[in-house]
Motif scaffolding. Structure first.
Motif, mmCIF file in Angstrom:
data_model
loop_
_atom_site.group_PDB
_atom_site.id
_atom_site.type_symbol
_atom_site.label_atom_id
_atom_site.label_comp_id
_atom_site.label_asym_id
_atom_site.label_seq_id
_atom_site.Cartn_x
_atom_site.Cartn_y
_atom_site.Cartn_z
ATOM 1 N N UNK A 34 0.839 -1.188 0.000
ATOM 2 C CA UNK A 34 0.000 0.000 0.000
ATOM 3 C C UNK A 34 0.880 1.246 0.000
ATOM 4 N N UNK A 35 0.414 2.312 -0.634
ATOM 5 C CA UNK A 35 1.191 3.560 -0.654
ATOM 6 C C UNK A 35 1.409 4.090 0.759
ATOM 7 N N UNK A 36 2.584 4.626 1.012
ATOM 8 C CA UNK A 36 2.947 5.117 2.335
ATOM 9 C C UNK A 36 3.375 6.576 2.270
ATOM 10 N N UNK A 37 3.110 7.258 3.387
ATOM 11 C CA UNK A 37 3.513 8.632 3.572
ATOM 12 C C UNK A 37 4.427 8.671 4.780
ATOM 13 N N UNK A 38 5.557 9.335 4.656
ATOM 14 C CA UNK A 38 6.438 9.554 5.810
ATOM 15 C C UNK A 38 6.829 11.021 5.834
ATOM 16 N N UNK A 39 6.756 11.586 7.034
ATOM 17 C CA UNK A 39 7.169 12.971 7.231
ATOM 18 C C UNK A 39 7.694 13.076 8.653
ATOM 19 N N UNK A 40 8.748 13.862 8.832
ATOM 20 C CA UNK A 40 9.300 13.976 10.182
ATOM 21 C C UNK A 40 9.873 15.368 10.413
ATOM 22 N N UNK A 41 10.012 15.689 11.702
ATOM 23 C CA UNK A 41 10.652 16.927 12.129
ATOM 24 C C UNK A 41 11.477 16.575 13.356
ATOM 25 N N UNK B 36 -5.232 3.519 1.711
ATOM 26 C CA UNK B 36 -5.969 2.370 1.185
ATOM 27 C C UNK B 36 -7.265 2.909 0.590
ATOM 28 N N UNK B 37 -7.259 3.054 -0.730
ATOM 29 C CA UNK B 37 -8.420 3.625 -1.414
ATOM 30 C C UNK B 37 -8.544 5.108 -1.094
ATOM 31 N N UNK B 38 -9.688 5.493 -0.499
ATOM 32 C CA UNK B 38 -9.944 6.886 -0.124
ATOM 33 C C UNK B 38 -9.508 7.179 1.304
ATOM 34 N N UNK C 211 -7.451 9.244 11.182
ATOM 35 C CA UNK C 211 -7.953 8.817 9.877
ATOM 36 C C UNK C 211 -8.391 10.032 9.075
ATOM 37 N N UNK C 212 -8.041 10.006 7.791
ATOM 38 C CA UNK C 212 -8.476 11.024 6.850
ATOM 39 C C UNK C 212 -9.212 10.299 5.732
ATOM 40 N N UNK C 213 -10.444 10.755 5.449
ATOM 41 C CA UNK C 213 -11.175 10.219 4.307
ATOM 42 C C UNK C 213 -11.091 11.258 3.198
ATOM 43 N N UNK C 214 -10.422 10.868 2.131
ATOM 44 C CA UNK C 214 -10.198 11.782 1.010
ATOM 45 C C UNK C 214 -11.435 11.839 0.119
ATOM 46 N N UNK C 215 -11.702 12.983 -0.495
ATOM 47 C CA UNK C 215 -12.866 13.086 -1.373
ATOM 48 C C UNK C 215 -12.771 12.171 -2.595
ATOM 49 N N UNK C 216 -11.559 11.903 -3.061
ATOM 50 C CA UNK C 216 -11.359 10.978 -4.180
ATOM 51 C C UNK C 216 -10.001 10.298 -4.020
ATOM 52 N N UNK D 108 6.518 15.896 3.531
ATOM 53 C CA UNK D 108 6.837 14.564 3.029
ATOM 54 C C UNK D 108 6.190 14.347 1.680
ATOM 55 N N UNK D 109 6.207 13.111 1.238
ATOM 56 C CA UNK D 109 5.620 12.745 -0.046
ATOM 57 C C UNK D 109 4.831 11.464 0.102
ATOM 58 N N UNK D 110 3.757 11.388 -0.652
ATOM 59 C CA UNK D 110 2.967 10.167 -0.744
ATOM 60 C C UNK D 110 3.232 9.608 -2.134
ATOM 61 N N UNK D 111 3.901 8.470 -2.190
ATOM 62 C CA UNK D 111 4.292 7.863 -3.462
ATOM 63 C C UNK D 111 3.280 6.782 -3.806
ATOM 64 N N UNK D 112 2.478 7.034 -4.828
ATOM 65 C CA UNK D 112 1.417 6.103 -5.226
ATOM 66 C C UNK D 112 1.811 5.477 -6.553
#
Length: 183
Positions: free
Chosen positions: A43-50, A60-62, A102-107, A131-135
């Motif tokens: 599944x696509x992952x997002x990582x961000x740090x400070x 996962x989907x939306x 949890x975030x539910x994305x509009x699309x 950070x970046x979300x690599x899909x």
């Protein structure tokens, strides 16, 4: 004459033992086909740090599930406000279970690299994480099989040939020793 009989019996025994793996679990005595190993893209992952926080997200989907930890001791942060900017979309994460958001994305986001900016507020502390979300597009299916009857035949045949070879070598060595003692 009797020694040749023993030699043939030994050769047949080696050949039979070599085929044993193929006959080990016949029809009705095995446990069916071995399940194929699950091979699916991650599944696509997002990582961000400070310096203060580490944010990890799984898309996962939306739905984007977020995990927020303290950077210094990896302790989960349970009470926080997380605002995300995913490309041009701005959303606020909702607290979910113990230490997840949890975030539910509009699309569903399209394949590619999506820049992400997170504003994390914990009490009086406010931090900005980037950070970046690599899909990735769906990877080609990977077919894996854990075993096959062919491998049993190959192993069994190899063992049989090896046994016969060793038996032939021993017979020739013994014959050579006899001829040298008779001379």
């Amino acid at each position: 004459m009797m020694k040749r009989f023993h030699l043939w019996v030994a050769a047949l025994l080696c050949a039979a033992l070599g085929l044993l793996p193929a006959a080990y679990a016949g029809e009705g005595h095995d446990h069916g086909e071995a399940p194929a190993a699950a091979a699916s893209p991650t599944l696509p992952r997002l990582t961000a740090s400070s310096e203060a926080f580490e944010l990890v997200g799984v898309l996962q989907g939306h739905q984007l599930t977020l995990y927020l930890d303290r950077a210094d001791d990896n302790r989960p942060v349970k009470q926080a406000r997380i605002e995300l900017e995913l490309g041009a979309t701005k959303v606020v994460a909702q607290a979910h279970d113990n230490a997840t958001f949890v975030v539910t994305l509009p699309q569903e986001p399209p394949p590619g690299v999506l820049p992400v900016t997170a504003t994390v507020t914990v009490g009086d502390e406010v931090d900005l994480l980037a950070g970046e979300l690599d899909i990735h597009a769906e990877a080609a299916e990977v077919h894996t099989e854990t075993g096959s009857i062919l491998s049993f035949w190959v192993i069994g045949g190899s063992a049989g040939v090896l046994g016969l070879g060793l038996l032939g070598w021993a017979w020739r060595r013994r014959a050579a020793m006899r001829s040298s003692t008779l001379s």
